[in-house]
Enzyme design. Sequence first.
Site, PDB file in Angstrom:
ATOM      1  N   GLU A 186     -24.796 -66.233 -42.089  1.00  0.00           N
ATOM      2  CA  GLU A 186     -26.490 -66.353 -41.583  1.00  0.00           C
ATOM      3  C   GLU A 186     -27.185 -66.604 -42.416  1.00  0.00           C
ATOM      4  O   GLU A 186     -28.998 -66.443 -42.768  1.00  0.00           O
ATOM      5  CB  GLU A 186     -27.150 -66.011 -40.625  1.00  0.00           C
ATOM      6  CG  GLU A 186     -26.115 -65.871 -39.600  1.00  0.00           C
ATOM      7  CD  GLU A 186     -26.927 -65.466 -38.197  1.00  0.00           C
ATOM      8  OE1 GLU A 186     -26.539 -66.521 -36.652  1.00  0.00           O
ATOM      9  OE2 GLU A 186     -27.263 -64.171 -37.962  1.00  0.00           O
ATOM     10  N   GLU A 255     -20.377 -69.164 -33.915  1.00  0.00           N
ATOM     11  CA  GLU A 255     -21.331 -68.484 -32.542  1.00  0.00           C
ATOM     12  C   GLU A 255     -21.425 -69.338 -31.732  1.00  0.00           C
ATOM     13  O   GLU A 255     -22.253 -69.730 -31.561  1.00  0.00           O
ATOM     14  CB  GLU A 255     -21.993 -67.406 -33.222  1.00  0.00           C
ATOM     15  CG  GLU A 255     -21.134 -66.285 -34.594  1.00  0.00           C
ATOM     16  CD  GLU A 255     -22.539 -65.049 -34.775  1.00  0.00           C
ATOM     17  OE1 GLU A 255     -23.771 -65.193 -34.173  1.00  0.00           O
ATOM     18  OE2 GLU A 255     -22.850 -64.907 -35.824  1.00  0.00           O
TER      19      GLU A 255
END
Length: 841
Positions: A186, A255
């Site tokens: 991320e 995710e």
Amino acid sequence: MGFINKVQMWNVVAVVLLLASWFSCGFASVSYDSKSITVNGQRKILISGSIHYPRSTPEMWPDLIQKAKEGGLDVIQTYVFWNGHEPEPGKYYFEGRYDLVKFVKLVKEAGLYVHLRIGPYACAEWNFGGFPVWLKYVRGISFRTDNGPFKAAMQKFTTKIVNMMKAERLYETQGGPIILSQIENEYGPMEYELGAPGRAYTEWAAKMAVDLGTGVPWVMCKQDDAPDPVINTCNGFYCDYFSPNKAYKPKMWTEAWTGWFTEFGGAVPYRPAEDLAFSVAKFIQKGGSFINYYMYHGGTNFGRTAGGPFIATSYDYDAPLDEFGLLRQPKWGHLKDLHRAIKLCEPALVSGNPTVTPLGNYQEAHVFKSKSGACAAFLANYNQHSFAKVSFGNMHYNLPPWSISILPDCKNTVYNTARVGSPSAQMKMTPVINRFSWKSYNEEPASYNDKTWTSTGLLEQINTTRDMTDYLWYTTDVKIDSYEGFLKGGKWPVLNVFSAGHALHVFVNGQLSGTVYGSLENPKLTFSQGVNLRAGINKISLLSIAVGLPNVGPHFETWNAGILGPVSLSGLNEGRRDLTWQKWTYKIGLEGEDLSLHSLSGSSSVEWVEGAFVAQKQPLTWYKTTFNAPPGNEPLALDMNTMSKGQVWINGQNIGRYMTAYKASGSCGACNYAGWFDEKKCLSNCGEASQRWYHVPRSWLYPTGNLLVVLEEWGGEPRGISLVKREISSVCADIFEWQPTLVNWQLQTSGKVNKPLRPKAHVQCARGQKISSIKFASFGTPEGTCGNFREGSCHAHHSYDAFERYCIGQEACSVTVAPELFGGDPCPNVMKKLSVEAICS
């Protein structure tokens, strides 16, 4: 276009083709294109789930992996936790809960693949984001940017993990299960904030990873500019909108958030199974080919691994497998049915792009067809409030609000995301040991020993403790002259303390004067209260308490905690007295930690009080007891509801921090599955402890003589602690009379039946339990959910009869959803359903 330009164009095409086939060379068995990941020449729609090995025990791993497989997963995904594996520079640990090789091999034995997210930054609500705290003190370091010392340390650890996997032959190209790896995590938002150094770091990290030669693709999540051949991927509650940054890369969702984490002081989030299934089906219908549930099993933040700060010890995440490893129904079963439906569509899904056809204002069809004749359709109704009757092909379909129906032959519905056919279960915590025989030991605040030292001014906590403990004592002397006005009946002076977090005890002359604590959203805190001082020398002792180090944000090397000041007294004759730059005496940790009171050997090093003299509601108190392991194999937990804040150990193993005194705030009400979901939409536990029960792994217990030690920081009632087992309280079925099922579709397509069969309501207790009674049964238009069913305007009065006849005394039973079994049709021409709740005992 001139000749030179044509040459340049063909060079670009050649580079594109090279990148697209980067992992397709003869030495590799994992590749990708725009349609999907390909393993050994076969395109696959891959269903994955996150299970983090340190958040469970090795004894739990085989069962978790098997349940994931039974739930329809192809892949297990995990982070690699740097701080667990390298607690000191160059000293590695790969044992117990950190035995990564064993975990990966168990996944292989189950016949599943692995997605290894090396990172090595994890975030994951894990202490310090997974970085070892010693990294903060490497000379010249700046985290997660174009910084030489950081890149050297990161490359060294990443190489260590890759080489370990190679040595064990665990990559798919070696016959192992690892088909994907991840570098960084991320980083896109961080890169945007940092600018050019961030972009340079991204390029470096991608090249460093690819050059390690794993033979399998690398991914970067939430990284829109992931350099070729690294695949950029999506994280979030929904990812149907996402497209990779190059046309030849697959659409991957690393995710898919099944719920959200719990924070101390916050309500507990949950996500309805219907919306989670809707989001996954929507991603697949938009060309998605890889979905990973984060989390599939969340587990437990044992010890001091929780980050935040104020992340709870439970990392349950409302996952399909709950914190204890049990099926969370109906979520697990509803997703299992979804995965079966997707797999039936796989030949068509991996063959080409869908054709999209509007079916109404909020409805559309996505149709996939292969050259061999396979056809699959997804019929979507995006309306949040209303059913929609749509025409597709030469048939009509009734679509519930906010749902997608899956037709693996473009004709027959086998699954609808809003129609939950899987049974539900209500869980309960049953006491197995109601009372323990406690002994107690009280600490003296900031007792001096050879580990204390004095310094001018205030020291930052992380730099001082190196995060080896939650606790740091700050102690100073304050002289009060006898002529101070407050000594003659005035108001007490006010002590003002500013702290960077996370919790603070104030002791004056050995007595607790007050406590303050922060939160995840605002860990910083200020103590400002009157304190009872006397003439002469007063000892002020401040106990600064960390509740997990932050796990997300820039510049880890600058993060701080503890009392940074100013510290002052106001209300004296002189006005305000600044104590910040006085001499302060420091002590790292508590006396009980120094003595290892939590361990089998250390607990005998002090004199414990027992019987009627056991301390109650006293701060800084250690409690210990022994107990025998209860029979059975149900998961166990400690009910800590009568305590306040502290830590718990079983046989020397740290279960984690508890903080039951911090009640959950938020808005907990009814939650409709339909409509956009976020982490604040569906909440529970408002007004109660954010976490009441704390997982006790059975593998940590001996048959007899188990040592339980509790450190209570604020003052609690240990006589209320109990050991409980987690088991099924009741099971439910909630199914429509003509609900589509996979069995029906298989029978029809095989020609064994000419029309749909009525579905069956299945209820099943746990092994060793029996159905003792029927709490609720209604065929008609019942309302509510499992545990809270109620009759609707239409109800068959003999709804209970069939269940009492076929189910009482059985571990499991099935009843066909047919009107004649319930005394006839109570309301013709109305779509009916059957709701039932059976008690297990």
